[in-house]
Design an enzyme around this catalytic site. Structure first.
Site, mmCIF file in Angstrom:
data_model
loop_
_atom_site.group_PDB
_atom_site.id
_atom_site.type_symbol
_atom_site.label_atom_id
_atom_site.label_comp_id
_atom_site.label_asym_id
_atom_site.label_seq_id
_atom_site.Cartn_x
_atom_site.Cartn_y
_atom_site.Cartn_z
ATOM 1 N N SER A 40 0.833 -1.216 0.000
ATOM 2 C CA SER A 40 0.000 0.000 0.000
ATOM 3 C C SER A 40 0.858 1.254 0.000
ATOM 4 O O SER A 40 1.698 1.439 0.887
ATOM 5 C CB SER A 40 -0.877 0.047 1.262
ATOM 6 N N HIS A 72 -4.348 -3.381 -4.080
ATOM 7 C CA HIS A 72 -3.223 -4.208 -4.527
ATOM 8 C C HIS A 72 -3.477 -4.633 -5.969
ATOM 9 O O HIS A 72 -4.572 -5.097 -6.293
ATOM 10 C CB HIS A 72 -3.084 -5.464 -3.654
ATOM 11 N N ARG A 93 -0.008 -10.655 -4.629
ATOM 12 C CA ARG A 93 0.349 -11.338 -3.390
ATOM 13 C C ARG A 93 -0.025 -12.806 -3.516
ATOM 14 O O ARG A 93 -0.966 -13.173 -4.204
ATOM 15 C CB ARG A 93 -0.430 -10.744 -2.222
ATOM 16 N N THR A 94 0.727 -13.652 -2.844
ATOM 17 C CA THR A 94 0.359 -15.070 -2.796
ATOM 18 C C THR A 94 -0.136 -15.341 -1.380
ATOM 19 O O THR A 94 -0.321 -14.426 -0.601
ATOM 20 C CB THR A 94 1.563 -15.951 -3.144
ATOM 21 N N HIS A 95 -0.387 -16.577 -1.043
ATOM 22 C CA HIS A 95 -0.829 -16.896 0.319
ATOM 23 C C HIS A 95 0.136 -16.284 1.320
ATOM 24 O O HIS A 95 1.343 -16.288 1.104
ATOM 25 C CB HIS A 95 -0.868 -18.407 0.518
ATOM 26 N N GLU A 187 -4.692 -4.621 14.885
ATOM 27 C CA GLU A 187 -4.360 -4.984 16.260
ATOM 28 C C GLU A 187 -5.281 -4.239 17.235
ATOM 29 O O GLU A 187 -5.813 -3.178 16.914
ATOM 30 C CB GLU A 187 -2.895 -4.583 16.570
ATOM 31 N N SER A 206 2.520 -8.366 6.567
ATOM 32 C CA SER A 206 3.040 -9.023 5.364
ATOM 33 C C SER A 206 4.513 -9.379 5.365
ATOM 34 O O SER A 206 4.887 -10.503 5.021
ATOM 35 C CB SER A 206 2.768 -8.148 4.143
ATOM 36 N N ASN A 229 -0.550 5.115 9.264
ATOM 37 C CA ASN A 229 -1.395 5.543 10.398
ATOM 38 C C ASN A 229 -0.633 5.256 11.676
ATOM 39 O O ASN A 229 0.270 4.413 11.696
ATOM 40 C CB ASN A 229 -2.704 4.737 10.398
HETATM 41 N N1 HPA Z 1 -1.698 -2.498 11.535
HETATM 42 C C1 HPA Z 1 -1.470 -3.525 10.699
HETATM 43 N N2 HPA Z 1 -1.356 -3.382 9.389
HETATM 44 C C2 HPA Z 1 -1.495 -2.142 8.881
HETATM 45 C C3 HPA Z 1 -1.743 -1.032 9.695
HETATM 46 C C4 HPA Z 1 -1.849 -1.222 11.089
HETATM 47 O O1 HPA Z 1 -2.062 -0.281 11.885
HETATM 48 N N3 HPA Z 1 -1.818 0.053 8.876
HETATM 49 C C5 HPA Z 1 -1.618 -0.403 7.619
HETATM 50 N N4 HPA Z 1 -1.423 -1.737 7.613
#
Ligand code: HPA
Length: 266
Positions: A40, A72, A93-95, A187, A206, A229
């Site tokens: 991203s 993606h 992307r793969t698995h 999370e 990833s 973020n």
């Molecule tokens: N956590 C996990 N993956 C992410 C986040 C995040 O805060 N932001 C973009 N991908």
């Protein structure tokens, strides 16, 4: 087309060899030198690093599938760099646990693997849109892309040599430890506090497993996160995939140019 990697008896290295052969035939390039996985916010780099020689749909290459994640792309691009080197951009992307992309890259002759992602930042000084060099990782997925009694050393997995090169392009680049969660949910704030206490600075879904597969295949790895973020609970606002994509879009021209400048030095 069904994915041959879904067969539990499949040999992933053999499928990677087949995938590399298809790439060589379709692109007309026998050997590639560098591969990039663009997460991203990083996709524009593919347009900046050189001249696209060919674009192959993921569905034509054994083991690759179309990405289900909005934002993606699902192609493999072969790009001629100004240096005369050849780069492969793995847009599919793969698995999540397989590392098929990096194994295919290795089978295609690649020696340098650039892994990028969008991730949550734990350091409050990282405004959304800050690129961060990955210095090491904590694999919190309980998974490995490696099977069998195969004890691969992961010391200096994110090559200090390549991080030094990246800093010659932008001396202000900060670095941090990336912690991979399984996802696909973000999370909890408590998990982010745990990650912080464990020594992580960036959380994502990833790159650690891809980096492990890359090391197993003998590739030198450069890892870059875009902190899209502040991780959950570090700021007060809830997370949304839409906002993550928007932060990626906003940062994309800047970080893609940075990545292209790094690639030019490899
Ligand atoms: N956590 C996990 N993956 C992410 C986040 C995040 O805060 N932001 C973009 N991908």
């Amino acid at each position: 087309m069904s994915n041959p990697l879904d067969d539990p008896k499949a040999d992933p290295f053999q499928i990677a060899q087949q995938a590399a052969k298809v790439i060589a035939v379709k692109s007309g390039i026998a050997q590639h030198d560098i591969a990039l996985t663009l997460g991203s916010g990083w996709a524009k780099a593919a347009d900046l690093i050189g001249e696209t020689v060919s674009t192959i749909d993921a569905s034509e290459i054994p083991g690759f599938t179309r990405s289900e994640v909005v934002g993606h792309v699902s192609t493999i691009r072969s790009i001629l760099l100004p240096s005369g080197k050849h780069a492969l951009v793995l847009g599919a992307r793969t698995h999540y646990y397989e590392g098929h992309g990096v194994r295919t890259a290795a089978a295609a002759g690649v020696k340098t693997m650039i892994l990028t992602n969008g991730a949550g930042g734990i350091k409050t000084s990282w405004k959304p849109g800050t690129p961060v060099l990955i210095s090491d990782h904590i694999n919190f997925t309980s998974a490995s892309p490696i099977e069998g009694a195969n004890f691969v050393d992961l010391t200096d997995l994110y090559a200090p040599r390549l991080r030094d090169i990246a800093r010659t392009v932008d001396s202000s680049l900060d670095e941090g430890v990336y912690m991979q969660f399984r996802g696909p949910h973000y999370e909890t704030p408590a998990e982010v506090q745990m990650a912080k206490a464990m020594g992580a600075h960036i959380v994502g879904m990833s790159t650690a497993l891809e980096a492990i597969a890359a090391r197993q295949s003998g590739l030198e790895v450069l890892g870059l996160s875009l902190s899209t973020n502040l991780a959950a609970g570090i700021s007060d606002s809830p997370l949304s995939h839409k906002e993550v994509l928007e932060a990626g879009k906003e940062a994309e021209p800047r970080i893609s140019a940075l990545l292209a400048a790094i690639v030019a030095k490899l």
